[in-house]
Every structure is written in C-alpha cells, then in structure tokens.
Design a protein around this motif. Structure first.
Motif, short mmCIF file in Angstrom:
data_model
loop_
_atom_site.label_atom_id
_atom_site.label_comp_id
_atom_site.label_asym_id
_atom_site.label_seq_id
_atom_site.Cartn_x
_atom_site.Cartn_y
_atom_site.Cartn_z
N ARG A 129 1.83 7.05 -6.62
CA ARG A 129 0.81 8.02 -7.01
C ARG A 129 1.28 9.44 -6.74
NH1 ARG A 129 -2.19 8.12 -10.44
NH2 ARG A 129 -3.98 9.15 -9.49
N ILE A 130 1.94 9.63 -5.62
CA ILE A 130 2.44 10.97 -5.29
C ILE A 130 3.50 11.38 -6.32
CG2 ILE A 130 3.73 12.31 -3.58
CD1 ILE A 130 2.25 10.59 -1.43
N GLU A 136 2.64 24.93 -18.80
CA GLU A 136 3.27 23.99 -17.87
C GLU A 136 2.66 22.61 -18.04
OE1 GLU A 136 5.76 24.49 -16.14
OE2 GLU A 136 5.92 26.62 -15.67
N LEU A 137 3.47 21.59 -17.79
CA LEU A 137 2.98 20.24 -18.01
C LEU A 137 1.89 19.85 -17.02
CD1 LEU A 137 6.41 18.70 -18.85
CD2 LEU A 137 4.53 19.03 -20.40
N SER A 138 1.86 20.55 -15.92
CA SER A 138 0.80 20.23 -14.96
C SER A 138 -0.48 20.98 -15.31
CB SER A 138 1.24 20.56 -13.54
OG SER A 138 1.45 21.94 -13.43
N HIS A 139 -0.37 21.92 -16.27
CA HIS A 139 -1.59 22.62 -16.67
C HIS A 139 -2.46 21.66 -17.47
CE1 HIS A 139 0.43 26.84 -16.45
NE2 HIS A 139 0.53 26.14 -15.34
N THR A 140 -3.71 21.71 -17.23
CA THR A 140 -4.59 20.80 -17.95
C THR A 140 -5.58 21.62 -18.75
OG1 THR A 140 -6.27 20.78 -16.26
CG2 THR A 140 -4.43 19.26 -15.98
N GLU A 181 3.73 10.28 -9.39
CA GLU A 181 3.05 10.55 -10.66
C GLU A 181 2.48 11.97 -10.68
OE1 GLU A 181 1.59 6.06 -11.83
OE2 GLU A 181 0.12 7.52 -11.13
N ARG A 182 1.94 12.35 -9.54
CA ARG A 182 1.31 13.67 -9.49
C ARG A 182 2.35 14.80 -9.51
NH1 ARG A 182 -2.33 10.98 -5.80
NH2 ARG A 182 -1.11 11.63 -4.03
N GLY A 221 0.82 -1.21 0.00
CA GLY A 221 0.00 0.00 0.00
C GLY A 221 0.85 1.25 0.00
N GLU A 267 -8.35 19.37 -10.11
CA GLU A 267 -7.86 18.59 -11.25
C GLU A 267 -8.44 17.19 -11.29
OE1 GLU A 267 -3.62 17.28 -13.17
OE2 GLU A 267 -3.69 18.44 -11.33
N PHE A 268 -8.56 16.57 -10.15
CA PHE A 268 -8.97 15.17 -10.13
C PHE A 268 -10.45 14.99 -9.79
CE2 PHE A 268 -4.49 14.63 -10.05
CZ PHE A 268 -4.31 13.48 -10.81
N ARG A 319 -6.48 22.05 -7.38
CA ARG A 319 -7.20 21.18 -6.44
C ARG A 319 -8.28 20.40 -7.16
NH1 ARG A 319 -7.30 25.28 -2.63
NH2 ARG A 319 -9.48 25.68 -3.00
N GLU A 323 2.39 1.90 -3.40
CA GLU A 323 1.39 2.44 -4.34
C GLU A 323 1.14 3.91 -4.06
OE1 GLU A 323 0.49 0.75 -6.92
OE2 GLU A 323 -0.61 2.50 -7.62
N ARG A 324 1.10 4.24 -2.77
CA ARG A 324 0.86 5.63 -2.39
C ARG A 324 2.02 6.51 -2.86
NH1 ARG A 324 0.06 7.89 3.69
NH2 ARG A 324 -0.55 9.97 3.11
#
Lengths: 382, 511
Positions: B467-468, B485-489, B470-471, B460, B509-510, B507, B463-464
């Motif tokens: 994910r962090i 920016e690559l984090s811009h969506t 990846e983000r 676990g 985003e997801f 915030r 995996e955590r």
C-alpha cells in the motif's frame, strides 16, 4: 504515355460569366454520363490586397474559435484523466471492502489515519513504548481476537480502542468512498459527453481552416503583368477528374473508360473600378481500364480521409493514431504521385477503344462549343 | 509461492499456546527506578509474562509489593522474580556467613514472591569463580560450612579420606620440626609416659615415621575439632570444597558420579580436572540450600529456577562454578522436584567462552524437561550484550529447537535486556520475533523447513508495504513533468483551485 488529346480553352468576360460556364460544363459532363470528382481546389489572393487582409482576418477568427474549443477539449481531457485517476483509486478502495481485504484497510488506517492521532500506533512502536502494537493490531480479525492475545490489559485496552476507531472509520470511509465513486462516475460520464460534444463542435471550424490553408503559390498567375498589386486580385482553381465507360463493337462496356483530367483556373482582376474574369480550362483525355479507375477513386477517397484525419488530430487522437497522423504528409505526396503515375501510364489499349474515346471527346467538345455559343473554338485535327 | 506460504502461516495460531514469551523489567538501580516503576514501564511490551528484576529481597518495600500485586492483577500478568539480579547471592559459597545469607535471602524471596503473586524465582547457580583461585585466602575453620550449613570440621571428621588428605595438607604446610614436635606430643598422649614416648620417637624413621606423623596430625585435628579450639585450624574455601568432594566420592553421590565420573578428588586434581570437582561440589552446596526450601516452594506453588550464571570477569573465564547447562540439569535430576527447574541463558553460556550450540547438544535426551525458562537475545557472545532478538535469527531458533528435541515443550522464553539501553532501541522486534519462533516451535517446524516468512515479512507487513508503494509509486517522476503531476487528482485540483495548500489536499486525498 501522355494524354490522348489535350485542349486548352480561354474565356474572358464580365464577372460571373466564366463561372456560369464552369457550372454548365459540370452539368454537361454529368448529362453525358460522366462521373465528376473534384480532386482539389485552391485560391490565391494578392497578399497586399484588402481582400487578402479580410481573408486572413476570417482565418484568424476561425483559428481563435478552434483554439478556444481545443483548449476546452484539452481541459476536459485532463479533467477526465484526473477523474479516472481518482475513480481508479476510490474503486480500488471499494474493492478492498468488497473483498474484505482487512490487512490492506488496516495499512491505510495505520499509516494514513491513525498516524495523525497523538497516540498513533506506529509512533508508539517507534518510541519503544508499545513495540508490538502494530504487529498485534494486524493479528486481529475480530474483536474477540484481542482477548486471545497474550498481552497486558493496558495493551488490550488500547487495541480495543484502536479497533473500535478502525471499525468506525471503516464504516464512514466505505460510505464516503461509495458516494465518491458514484459521483465520480457521473462526473466522468458527463465530461466524456461534453468532450464528444466539443469535438463535434470544432469540426466545421477545422474543415474551414483546412480549406483556408496558406501555402506557396502553385500558379504563376500573380506574376501576370496585367495583375497589379494592391488590387483585389484573386486567382482560383479547381482540378476535376471525370470518367465514363466506353464500348465498341468488340469491347464490352465497363472494361475501358474515357477519362478526363480538367484543370480550371480563374483570374478576377479588379482595376480601374471594373472587374473582369478570365477562365482557362485545360483538358487532357486518357483511356483507362476499370482497375485504374478504381484506383483513382480509392486515391480520391483516401485524400478525403486524410483531411478528416487531420481534423481528428486537432480534436485529439489516441497515441496509436498519432503515428498515422504523422505520416499524413508523406501519404498526401504518395497519393499525388500515385495518381500522376496512373494518369501517365498507358496500356496497350485496343485502337478501336482509343478511337471511341476520341470520338466521345469530339462530341463533348462540340457540346462545349454550344454552351459557350457565339465563340469559335479552333477545331483541332483528330 | 508467497501465497502458499502465507496460507500456511495463516493456519498457525496468533499466539503460542505452551511457551510463555515475556520480558524482564530491568535492574532498578541501573535505571534509578523502583521495581514497580520498572514493571510499569514494561507492561506495554506485548507480553503477559514479566520477570521482575530484584537485586535483594529487600529491594521491594511493602508499598512496592502492594503496587506490584495491583499491577499484576489489573493487567492480568504473570510475574516471575529474578533474585539477586545484580549477582549478589553467593549460592555455592562454603563460607558460613555467606551460606547463611543465601538461606535467609532465599526464604525472603519466597515470601516476596508469594506476596507479589509471582510463580517462579530465578537465581544464578553461582556468581563465584573456582575456590582454587582463593586457596590462600584463609579463614578460621569454624567460618566454613558444608552443603547443609554445618561446620566443615564435622564432615572432615566423618570422612577418613578427607581427614587423611587434610592432615597431609597440613603436614606439607608446616615445618618438619613442627610435625616432629606434634609426633612427640602424640606419642606422649599414647603411652602416657614421657620417657617411653621419647624412646619410641627415637626408634622411628623413614616411612614409618612419616606414617606416624600423619597419624599425629589426624589426632591433633580430631582433638582440635572436638575441643572446639577456635584458633587452631586454618582453612580456605578450597579445603571445604575438597572435604565435601571426598564425602561425595565416598558416599557415591549421583552428582559426583554424573559430573566427575569415577575418579577421586585427588585423581581429578592431579589430572587437571579440578573444574569438575568444583562444579560437583558447587552443585552440592546449591542442593543443600534448595533442600531446605522445598517445603516452602511446594506449599506456595512457586518454582525455583537455577540459571546458568554469567562470567563476572574475563579473567575467570573457564574457572567459574557450575556453568554448564548439563551439570545444572544433573542437579535438577538429583533434587527431582517439579518446583525446581533450571533456566538457560544462552548469552551467559557464551560469556564463559563455551560453544553454546555444543553445550545445548551435550544435554541428555530428556534434559529439556528440566528446563523451564530461557533468557534469550540475538548473537550470544562473551561480551554479555543481550542484543534484541532479530527477525529470522535462525541460530537462536536452532538452539531452542535442540532443546525442544530434548523435552523443552513448554515454559518461559524471556527477552532479557538487563538495563541501560535507550527505550526506543531496547525492545525493537524482540517480542514479536520470539512469539513467531515459539509458534513455529509448537508447530514442530524444524529449522531447515522454516517458511520464508520466518526470515522476512508477515502477510500484514507485506500488504502494508504494498500500500505504501502504491501510494508513492510515482515519486521518482515527481517534478519532472510539465503535465499535471501523476499524484495530482481531480479532487486535489478542485482544492488547488480553492487555493488550499498542496499538503492539505494531499492529506485529504483518501478521505
């Protein structure tokens, strides 16, 4: 080496007359079985003339149109990348659901969702109040697992609440993610279609810009003392490559070709309220083999392709293709020099073929005289 | 490889089955809190077992007891009690008043345990240094008792060897004139004629005279004891210990045999092994107390746990009573009652300057069966720190593994923090690490076969982390690009167009 025969014809007349002759020459060549290809054409305008200003305005207008469309394309491309980025992320989340990656979903829940609550699990762990809470949360795969944990009822109670919230969040999250994936896919398809449409839209403008290149003068016509600056003086030109197979008693048709390199320059002089046109035609005659003709054809084709490549570059190219575009200029030069090499080369063709080519050209030259009519060409010795 | 190991871990249960991992509540007076408040504080530490630290049986009021019981029932907890956590119970003392206090307090602890619903009471085997430290601290003999709480003089008179030794001790302590006077008195009593006594006295010399003086001292001691003349016999706890030692030796007590071997008390002292004598007699006193409690323990199904004590002062290191796990196990075997077991505190063993691993390996092949509780922390040291259990503490695992090899198959494993440390650094990962260790122990995984997860992250946690990462994978490029920016969506961009702050769409985003 060099041309078999070289001829120069100079025509002067009222505006339109030499142009008519030009079209008639093309018709004549085709009628005589020549394949006629335009290798390049150009126009030179006196930069201080009104016509020049008008041409530049036209070019600028086209450029603005191109810039506007390219900007739209750029925006769309950026949007597509961003949408793809979003889509990738959402599809990844959707995959977590499809593959039942519970630990991954728990990670998102703990770090991104639950962390916003006043009783965030990771805060309770960090404060030392519930040091095992997150660890225990990750142990749970189904609600019944909570009962299996050897912890106090307070902790179980908190875990049950967090588990319930996690379940609720998962349900809503999955639905929302699914909806967004569907919407983003539609949006992406829509943007891609629009992008393609805009690319097509820009093509004619790009072609026009390509044609309206501002470059250094190749022709010294503007230095002609008869051309006065400030008048709407235009010098234009075209270079034609023409060929047709020849045969003799001993040489079959298709092995050798009569090849003509025709350069035509036209001056339009506007002075004193009247305009006149002068056209100069340079004709060079060569004997070429079938292979050489094929190479010339290929070079002309490549030149055409390069123009399209340049247009594609404006529309946006993939990185692999960009390299190709960068090499474009060099390739143009290579093609030109290659063609010159072909034209200047001379194999030891049979004398009878050279004689046949000369005869063909004399016949063509006679036909040209007929077209022009009334005008007397000097008969050059063969 | 990681996948394989994770699968292996997957097969393991989520909780240990037989070992009960728990924590201690902390000493109330250190945190200036009541016992229920202390317990309430540790209810959420990820355990089902809580050891309630009590400094005295009277540390809990009737209201406290009621609250503790309620907490236990509501939270479905298992309680144990750590009696005299402040180390105030003189369990191995030969002094009458202290001995009585031990008896009384122990009875009270059982009552409290019963009321609270605790299943075990844990006390230190001792908190005193060797009586050899206090040989000159004298008391009247009637203030010293044997292992059963009876006057030490009774045992003195029952053992000829003890009496002989004590008479010699007294003889050495007094002047020759005093001894000669006592001899004359003894002869007068014997011949009932003063003149005859004086004649016999004059005849005596050398060894014969010494022998008669010793007899005279023994007779004097008997007489004083029989007459209950309070002000005559003067003893230190040291004397009581040696008297009991002689009694044990003479009666071939298994405790003596197992701890001291074949030597008699004087031979031990002369060979510099008086520590063994002290350990054996301390165990005997403890046995005396425990024997009086057996009925109560059995009746209430409460287990009494005798814990390895910590060294109260660095100056006592090497001179403390009954500290070796092996010796405490000898006492358990002697008592041989399922309601009497021992607790090993690795930290406490270390405070005596002992090699903890060596002490555990010195246990007999089945001694682990007598161990019911462990008090653990990482890095046991003489500094008595009770450090939280660290992830991948292979040394601690090895200690527990050695105990398991010797029969420690179930029981309590408690993280004992003592008190005082700030809450956010008090527990850290102790409980989860102990639970993992317990699970691996139950799976019979030897220390050299432990999977990498033992030292690192769980499935676990991995995996955590993933994910962090990846983000945040493009964070290093943040602010270095002219392009978006690559984090811009795209969604982010839409929100930006609506002029919402960047933080808002980040915030969202997801969502």
């Amino acid at each position: 080496m060099g041309a078999l025969i070289e001829r120069k014809i100079v025509l002067t007349g009222v505006v339109g007359f030499p142009t008519q002759i030009y079209f008639k020459i093309i018709g004549l060549l085709k009628n005589r079985g020549y394949t006629v290809k335009k290798y390049q054409d150009w126009i030179e305008i006196n930069p201080r003339s009104n016509l020049y200003q008008e041409m530049m305005r036209k070019r600028q207008a086209i450029e603005q149109n191109v810039a506007r469309i390219l900007s739209t394309i750029s925006d769309m491309r950026r949007d597509i990348e961003l949408i793809k980025h979003d889509l990738r992320k959402f599809e990844q989340v959707l995959e977590h659901f499809e593959k039942n990656k519970l630990d991954t979903l728990k990670s998102d829940f703990v770090d991104l969702v639950d962390s916003q609550t006043p009783t965030a699990m990771h805060k309770l762990v960090a404060s030392g109040k519930f040091p095992t809470l997150v660890y225990d949360f990750f142990k749970i795969e189904k609600e019944e697992d909570i009962d299996k944990l050897k912890i106090s009822e307070s902790e179980k109670g908190l875990l049950r609440i967090k588990w319930m919230l996690f379940q609720e969040w998962m349900e809503k999250y999955r639905k929302a993610v699914k909806e967004r994936v569907d919407m983003l896919r539609e949006e992406l398809n829509n943007r891609i279609a629009s992008l393609e449409s805009n690319k097509k839209l820009v093509e004619p403008y790009l072609k026009a810009i390509y044609k309206l290149k501002v470059g250094e003068s190749k022709y010294s016509g503007l230095d002609d003392p008869t051309i006065i600056e400030g008048y709407n003086t235009i010098v234009s030109g075209v270079e034609l490559y023409c060929w047709k197979p020849v045969s003799t008693k001993n040489v079959k048709k298709g092995k050798y070709y009569s090849y003509l390199d025709i350069e035509i320059r036209k001056k339009t002089i506007s002075a004193g309220g009247s305009e006149k046109e002068t056209m100069e035609i340079d004709i060079k005659v060569y004997v070429k083999t079938k292979k050489e003709i094929e190479e010339i054809e290929e070079s002309i084709k490549k030149k055409e392709e390069l123009m399209w490549l340049e247009i594609e570059q404006f529309k946006g190219k993939s990185p692999e293709e960009e390299k190709e575009v960068e090499e474009k200029k060099g390739r143009f030069d290579k093609i030109d020099s290659f063609l010159k090499k072909i034209l200047s080369s001379k194999e030891g063709e049979p004398k009878e073929v050279a004689a046949a080519v000369k005869e063909e050209f004399i016949s063509l030259y006679d036909d040209l005289k007929d077209i022009i009519g009334g005008l007397k060409f000097k008969r050059h010795p063969i | 490889m990681i996948g394989k190991l994770l699968k292996k871990e997957k097969k393991l249960p989520i909780e240990p089955k037989h070992y009960k991992v728990g924590v201690t509540s902390g000493i109330p007076s250190i945190d200036k809190a009541t016992a229920p408040q202390q317990v309430q504080m540790v209810v959420t530490k990820g355990v089902k077992v809580i050891e309630i630290d009590l400094e005295f049986p009277t540390s809990v009021t009737p209201i406290d007891i009621e609250k503790l019981r309620s907490i236990g029932e509501a939270q479905k907890l298992e309680f144990t009690i750590h009696g005299a956590t402040n180390v105030s119970l003189p369990t191995t003392s030969a002094e009458k008043l202290e001995y009585k206090r031990v008896d009384d307090d122990m009875k009270e602890y059982i009552k409290v345990a019963k009321k609270i619903g605790a299943k075990a009471i844990n006390i230190h085997s001792s908190y005193l240094p060797s009586p050899f430290f206090y040989r000159e601290t004298r008391k009247w003999s009637y203030l010293l008792v044997d292992e059963n709480g009876n006057p030490i003089e009774d045992k003195l008179l029952r053992s000829e060897k003890a009496l002989n030794w004590f008479a010699l001790e007294e003889m050495k302590r007094h002047t020759s004139k005093a001894s000669e006077s006592l001899l004359l008195q003894y002869l007068t009593k014997k011949y009932k004629d003063m003149k005859k006594a004086e004649e016999e006295f004059e005849k005596l010399f050398g060894e014969e005279k010494e022998k008669m003086i010793l007899e005279a001292w023994k007779d004097y001691i008997r007489e004083v004891v029989k007459k209950k003349v309070e002000s005559v016999l003067s003893m230190a706890e040291y004397h009581a210990y040696i008297i009991v030692a002689w009694d044990m030796y003479e009666n071939k007590d298994p405790l003596w045999k197992n701890i001291c071997g074949k030597k008699d008390p004087i031979e031990l002292i002369e060979s510099g092994e008086e520590g063994k004598l002290v350990d054996a007699v301390a165990a005997k006193y403890l046995e005396g107390h425990i024997n009086k409690l057996l009925k109560d323990l059995e009746k209430n199904k409460i287990t009494l746990l005798i814990e390895v004590p910590d060294c109260r002062s660095a100056s006592y290191r090497g001179h403390f009573r009954l500290v070796r796990p092996k010796d405490i196990c000898h006492l358990m075997k002697k008592i041989d009652n399922p309601y009497v077991r021992c607790t090993i505190d690795f930290e406490h063993v270390a405070t005596h300057g002992l090699d903890v691993m060596k002490e555990i390996k010195a246990l007999g092949p089945r001694d682990g069966e007598y161990v019911k509780m462990l008090h653990v922390g990482s890095n046991p040291s003489p500094a008595h720190l009770h450090i939280p259990v660290e992830r991948g503490d292979i040394y601690l695992y090895k200690l527990m593994w050695e105990l398991r090899l010797r029969g420690f198959m179930d029981g309590y494993i408690l993280y004992e923090w003592g008190g005082g440390r700030r809450e956010e650094v008090r527990w850290l990962e102790s409980v989860q690490n102990l639970k993992r260790m317990a699970i691996y122990l139950e799976a019979d995984i030897p220390p050299d076969k432990l999977p990498k997860e033992f030292f690192g992250l769980t499935e676990g946690e991995i995996e955590r982390e993933r994910r962090i990462i990846e983000r945040n994978m493009f964070n290093p490029l943040q602010g270095t690009l002219e392009a978006p920016e690559l984090s811009h969506t795209w969604f982010g961009g839409e929100i930006l167009k609506k002029k919402k702050p960047k933080e808002v769409w980040e915030r969202e985003e997801f969502r």
